[in-house]
Design a protein around this motif. Structure first.
Motif, PDB file in Angstrom:
ATOM      1  N   ALA A   1      10.062  26.774  26.067  1.00 43.21           N
ATOM      2  CA  ALA A   1       9.781  28.063  26.726  1.00 43.21           C
ATOM      3  C   ALA A   1       8.298  28.401  26.726  1.00 43.21           C
ATOM      4  CB  ALA A   1      10.592  29.188  26.084  1.00 43.21           C
ATOM      5  N   VAL A   2       7.448  27.360  26.797  1.00 47.96           N
ATOM      6  CA  VAL A   2       5.995  27.536  26.908  1.00 47.96           C
ATOM      7  C   VAL A   2       5.581  27.060  28.302  1.00 47.96           C
ATOM      8  CG1 VAL A   2       3.734  26.870  25.986  1.00 47.96           C
ATOM      9  CG2 VAL A   2       5.677  27.204  24.430  1.00 47.96           C
ATOM     10  N   ASP A   3       4.646  27.754  28.918  1.00 51.99           N
ATOM     11  CA  ASP A   3       4.193  27.420  30.266  1.00 51.99           C
ATOM     12  C   ASP A   3       3.655  25.991  30.317  1.00 51.99           C
ATOM     13  OD1 ASP A   3       3.206  27.318  32.822  1.00 51.99           O
ATOM     14  OD2 ASP A   3       1.666  28.849  32.531  1.00 51.99           O
ATOM     15  N   GLY A   4       4.308  25.125  31.094  1.00 56.78           N
ATOM     16  CA  GLY A   4       3.894  23.730  31.176  1.00 56.78           C
ATOM     17  C   GLY A   4       2.535  23.533  31.810  1.00 56.78           C
ATOM     18  N   ALA A   5       2.059  24.508  32.589  1.00 63.52           N
ATOM     19  CA  ALA A   5       0.750  24.380  33.233  1.00 63.52           C
ATOM     20  C   ALA A   5      -0.374  24.278  32.213  1.00 63.52           C
ATOM     21  CB  ALA A   5       0.509  25.566  34.165  1.00 63.52           C
ATOM     22  N   ILE A   6      -0.113  24.731  30.999  1.00 63.77           N
ATOM     23  CA  ILE A   6      -1.115  24.656  29.930  1.00 63.77           C
ATOM     24  C   ILE A   6      -1.553  23.219  29.698  1.00 63.77           C
ATOM     25  CG2 ILE A   6      -1.355  24.879  27.408  1.00 63.77           C
ATOM     26  CD1 ILE A   6       0.211  27.492  27.610  1.00 63.77           C
ATOM     27  N   ALA A   7      -0.633  22.271  29.893  1.00 65.00           N
ATOM     28  CA  ALA A   7      -0.932  20.857  29.615  1.00 65.00           C
ATOM     29  C   ALA A   7      -2.145  20.370  30.393  1.00 65.00           C
ATOM     30  CB  ALA A   7       0.277  19.993  29.933  1.00 65.00           C
ATOM     31  N   TRP A   8      -2.386  20.941  31.565  1.00 60.50           N
ATOM     32  CA  TRP A   8      -3.484  20.465  32.414  1.00 60.50           C
ATOM     33  C   TRP A   8      -4.818  21.107  32.045  1.00 60.50           C
ATOM     34  CZ3 TRP A   8      -1.955  16.327  34.923  1.00 60.50           C
ATOM     35  CH2 TRP A   8      -0.575  16.165  35.105  1.00 60.50           C
ATOM     36  N   GLU A   9      -4.794  22.063  31.113  1.00 61.81           N
ATOM     37  CA  GLU A   9      -6.023  22.702  30.643  1.00 61.81           C
ATOM     38  C   GLU A   9      -6.511  22.127  29.314  1.00 61.81           C
ATOM     39  OE1 GLU A   9      -5.904  27.036  30.633  1.00 61.81           O
ATOM     40  OE2 GLU A   9      -3.982  26.951  31.695  1.00 61.81           O
TER      41      GLU A   9
ATOM     42  N   GLU B   1       0.843  -1.201   0.000  1.00 58.72           N
ATOM     43  CA  GLU B   1       0.000   0.000   0.000  1.00 58.72           C
ATOM     44  C   GLU B   1       0.871   1.242   0.000  1.00 58.72           C
ATOM     45  OE1 GLU B   1      -3.236  -0.003  -0.374  1.00 58.72           O
ATOM     46  OE2 GLU B   1      -3.388  -2.197  -0.271  1.00 58.72           O
ATOM     47  N   ARG B   2       0.380   2.298  -0.702  1.00 60.37           N
ATOM     48  CA  ARG B   2       1.149   3.539  -0.802  1.00 60.37           C
ATOM     49  C   ARG B   2       0.380   4.758  -0.297  1.00 60.37           C
ATOM     50  NH1 ARG B   2       5.008   3.386  -6.169  1.00 60.37           N
ATOM     51  NH2 ARG B   2       6.143   1.487  -5.583  1.00 60.37           N
ATOM     52  N   THR B   3      -0.866   4.587   0.029  1.00 68.24           N
ATOM     53  CA  THR B   3      -1.673   5.676   0.581  1.00 68.24           C
ATOM     54  C   THR B   3      -2.317   5.172   1.860  1.00 68.24           C
ATOM     55  OG1 THR B   3      -2.110   6.624  -1.611  1.00 68.24           O
ATOM     56  CG2 THR B   3      -3.592   7.265   0.168  1.00 68.24           C
ATOM     57  N   PHE B   4      -2.267   5.997   2.912  1.00 69.63           N
ATOM     58  CA  PHE B   4      -2.691   5.545   4.232  1.00 69.63           C
ATOM     59  C   PHE B   4      -3.584   6.584   4.900  1.00 69.63           C
ATOM     60  CE2 PHE B   4       1.538   4.089   3.130  1.00 69.63           C
ATOM     61  CZ  PHE B   4       1.397   2.707   3.229  1.00 69.63           C
ATOM     62  N   ARG B   5      -4.549   6.090   5.660  1.00 70.11           N
ATOM     63  CA  ARG B   5      -5.472   6.972   6.370  1.00 70.11           C
ATOM     64  C   ARG B   5      -4.888   7.405   7.714  1.00 70.11           C
ATOM     65  NH1 ARG B   5     -10.653   3.513   6.911  1.00 70.11           N
ATOM     66  NH2 ARG B   5      -9.050   1.868   6.999  1.00 70.11           N
ATOM     67  N   TYR B   6      -5.063   8.687   7.991  1.00 68.35           N
ATOM     68  CA  TYR B   6      -4.602   9.274   9.248  1.00 68.35           C
ATOM     69  C   TYR B   6      -5.789   9.928   9.958  1.00 68.35           C
ATOM     70  CZ  TYR B   6       0.398   9.136   7.944  1.00 68.35           C
ATOM     71  OH  TYR B   6       1.670   8.750   7.599  1.00 68.35           O
ATOM     72  N   ARG B   7      -5.699   9.991  11.281  1.00 68.83           N
ATOM     73  CA  ARG B   7      -6.651  10.763  12.080  1.00 68.83           C
ATOM     74  C   ARG B   7      -5.886  11.505  13.170  1.00 68.83           C
ATOM     75  NH1 ARG B   7      -9.830   9.949  16.915  1.00 68.83           N
ATOM     76  NH2 ARG B   7     -11.750  11.188  16.842  1.00 68.83           N
ATOM     77  N   SER B   8      -6.080  12.816  13.233  1.00 74.04           N
ATOM     78  CA  SER B   8      -5.426  13.635  14.247  1.00 74.04           C
ATOM     79  C   SER B   8      -6.486  14.312  15.106  1.00 74.04           C
ATOM     80  CB  SER B   8      -4.539  14.706  13.607  1.00 74.04           C
ATOM     81  OG  SER B   8      -3.496  14.116  12.868  1.00 74.04           O
ATOM     82  N   VAL B   9      -6.289  14.294  16.412  1.00 70.78           N
ATOM     83  CA  VAL B   9      -7.152  15.018  17.341  1.00 70.78           C
ATOM     84  C   VAL B   9      -6.315  16.126  17.965  1.00 70.78           C
ATOM     85  CG1 VAL B   9      -8.604  14.911  19.397  1.00 70.78           C
ATOM     86  CG2 VAL B   9      -8.521  12.956  17.820  1.00 70.78           C
ATOM     87  N   TYR B  10      -6.763  17.370  17.807  1.00 70.36           N
ATOM     88  CA  TYR B  10      -6.029  18.520  18.315  1.00 70.36           C
ATOM     89  C   TYR B  10      -6.594  18.941  19.667  1.00 70.36           C
ATOM     90  CZ  TYR B  10      -4.075  18.829  13.645  1.00 70.36           C
ATOM     91  OH  TYR B  10      -3.414  18.541  12.468  1.00 70.36           O
ATOM     92  N   PHE B  11      -5.684  19.302  20.558  1.00 69.46           N
ATOM     93  CA  PHE B  11      -6.058  19.708  21.906  1.00 69.46           C
ATOM     94  C   PHE B  11      -5.678  21.163  22.124  1.00 69.46           C
ATOM     95  CE2 PHE B  11      -5.747  15.177  21.923  1.00 69.46           C
ATOM     96  CZ  PHE B  11      -6.676  14.736  22.863  1.00 69.46           C
ATOM     97  N   ASP B  12      -6.561  21.881  22.817  1.00 67.09           N
ATOM     98  CA  ASP B  12      -6.306  23.285  23.097  1.00 67.09           C
ATOM     99  C   ASP B  12      -6.929  23.645  24.442  1.00 67.09           C
ATOM    100  OD1 ASP B  12      -5.415  25.901  22.732  1.00 67.09           O
ATOM    101  OD2 ASP B  12      -6.180  26.018  20.674  1.00 67.09           O
ATOM    102  N   THR B  13      -6.592  24.809  24.940  1.00 63.80           N
ATOM    103  CA  THR B  13      -7.157  25.285  26.197  1.00 63.80           C
ATOM    104  C   THR B  13      -8.560  25.834  25.933  1.00 63.80           C
ATOM    105  OG1 THR B  13      -6.210  27.476  25.858  1.00 63.80           O
ATOM    106  CG2 THR B  13      -4.871  25.866  27.057  1.00 63.80           C
ATOM    107  N   PRO B  14      -9.379  26.037  26.978  1.00 58.98           N
ATOM    108  CA  PRO B  14     -10.721  26.595  26.769  1.00 58.98           C
ATOM    109  C   PRO B  14     -10.706  27.935  26.044  1.00 58.98           C
ATOM    110  CG  PRO B  14     -10.571  25.643  28.955  1.00 58.98           C
ATOM    111  CD  PRO B  14      -9.180  25.598  28.385  1.00 58.98           C
ATOM    112  N   ASP B  15      -9.651  28.752  26.246  1.00 58.87           N
ATOM    113  CA  ASP B  15      -9.564  30.031  25.542  1.00 58.87           C
ATOM    114  C   ASP B  15      -8.713  29.943  24.271  1.00 58.87           C
ATOM    115  OD1 ASP B  15      -7.172  29.660  26.802  1.00 58.87           O
ATOM    116  OD2 ASP B  15      -7.044  31.671  27.671  1.00 58.87           O
ATOM    117  N   LEU B  16      -8.407  28.714  23.841  1.00 57.17           N
ATOM    118  CA  LEU B  16      -7.737  28.446  22.559  1.00 57.17           C
ATOM    119  C   LEU B  16      -6.367  29.124  22.444  1.00 57.17           C
ATOM    120  CD1 LEU B  16     -10.816  28.743  20.143  1.00 57.17           C
ATOM    121  CD2 LEU B  16      -9.926  26.705  21.287  1.00 57.17           C
ATOM    122  N   LYS B  17      -5.524  28.925  23.435  1.00 54.38           N
ATOM    123  CA  LYS B  17      -4.183  29.529  23.410  1.00 54.38           C
ATOM    124  C   LYS B  17      -3.373  29.060  22.197  1.00 54.38           C
ATOM    125  CE  LYS B  17      -3.266  30.497  28.326  1.00 54.38           C
ATOM    126  NZ  LYS B  17      -4.556  30.119  28.911  1.00 54.38           N
TER     127      LYS B  17
END
Length: 251
Positions: free
Chosen positions: A141-149, A55-71
């Motif tokens: 250099a991004v605030d790690g606390a964002i990960a929990w939001e 096979e040379r073409t493959f299906r992908y699925r990505s789920v994007y995560f963001d904060t409630p205020d979409l940082k």
């Protein structure tokens, strides 16, 4: 994708060995699906294509995560010098899933870090994964606390063909059957378009040069950012306005 049959196959192991490029310069192009075959026919016959189990073409699925205020969205839309993106990626046909953190530095270089996760964890982040994401964000250099939001925001699906340019130092992906599903229930489908993304350490590849000769230029585009801007018109689209009002409209 029939037009790739003229190229010799390359295994995933060899592709990663030759051009893994986890730190790279990306150039993205949006073009009508009908122009993909003419592009491929112009490439050097020594170009190779990723092949797994015939096979040379493959299906992908990505789920994007963001904060409630979409940082993540807003730092890309502004844009800010330092930006981040967090997503899970599933390889639908070949199996496997990963959590990925992409960091973009002030010189435009993208660094991506990822690790494998269970298929059952692609729509949510476990505490262990959040802790790792926090560490990776802080390394950029991004605030790690964002990960929990972070919470799931939008999912994208597509079919991907991957090429290794004949020069050997660059690769390109061709994404078709483009689709987005907003966590709020809205959908976007772009079956008549393709996204070509070239990835190289510095200089443009032959694939870039062929696209330029066809009249295409790199565009500021993000599957997450542009998809969100099209699905949620109230958001400031800024750098994606032309795409949202053009090719992404009416689908």
């Amino acid at each position: 994708m029939r037009a790739t049959q003229r190229f010799a196959p390359i295994s995933l192991h060899d592709l990663v060995s030759d051009a893994g490029l986890m730190t790279r310069l990306d150039r993205k192009y949006l073009l009508p699906l009908d122009d993909v075959a003419p592009l491929l026919h112009q490439l050097n016959p020594a170009t190779r294509v990723l092949q797994i189990d015939d096979e040379r073409t493959f299906r992908y699925r990505s789920v994007y995560f963001d904060t409630p205020d979409l940082k993540s969205y807003h730092t890309a839309a502004q844009p800010r010098r330092r930006r981040f993106k967090v997503r899970t990626r599933s390889y639908v046909d070949t199996g496997g899933a990963f959590i990925e953190v992409k960091l973009r530095g002030p010189r435009g270089v993208t660094a991506k870090r990822r690790r494998e996760i269970a298929q059952t964890e692609t729509d949510r982040l476990t505490d262990d994964v959040r802790a790792e994401v926090a560490n990776l964000l802080e390394s950029g250099a991004v605030d790690g606390a964002i990960a929990w939001e972070l919470q799931p925001t939008v999912a994208s699906t597509y079919e991907r063909t991957t090429l290794l340019a004949h020069e050997g130092y660059a690769r390109a992906t061709i994404d078709t059957a483009l689709a987005w599903d907003d966590h709020d229930g809205d959908r976007l489908r772009m079956a008549d378009m393709a996204i070509v993304e070239t990835k190289s350490s510095a200089q443009p590849s032959e694939i870039d040069r062929r696209l330029w000769r066809m009249g295409y230029r790199p565009q500021s585009m993000s599957k997450y950012g542009t998809g969100m801007a099209a699905l949620r018109p109230h958001l400031p689209s800024n750098r994606w306005t032309r795409l949202v009002r053009g090719p992404f409209s009416g689908h």
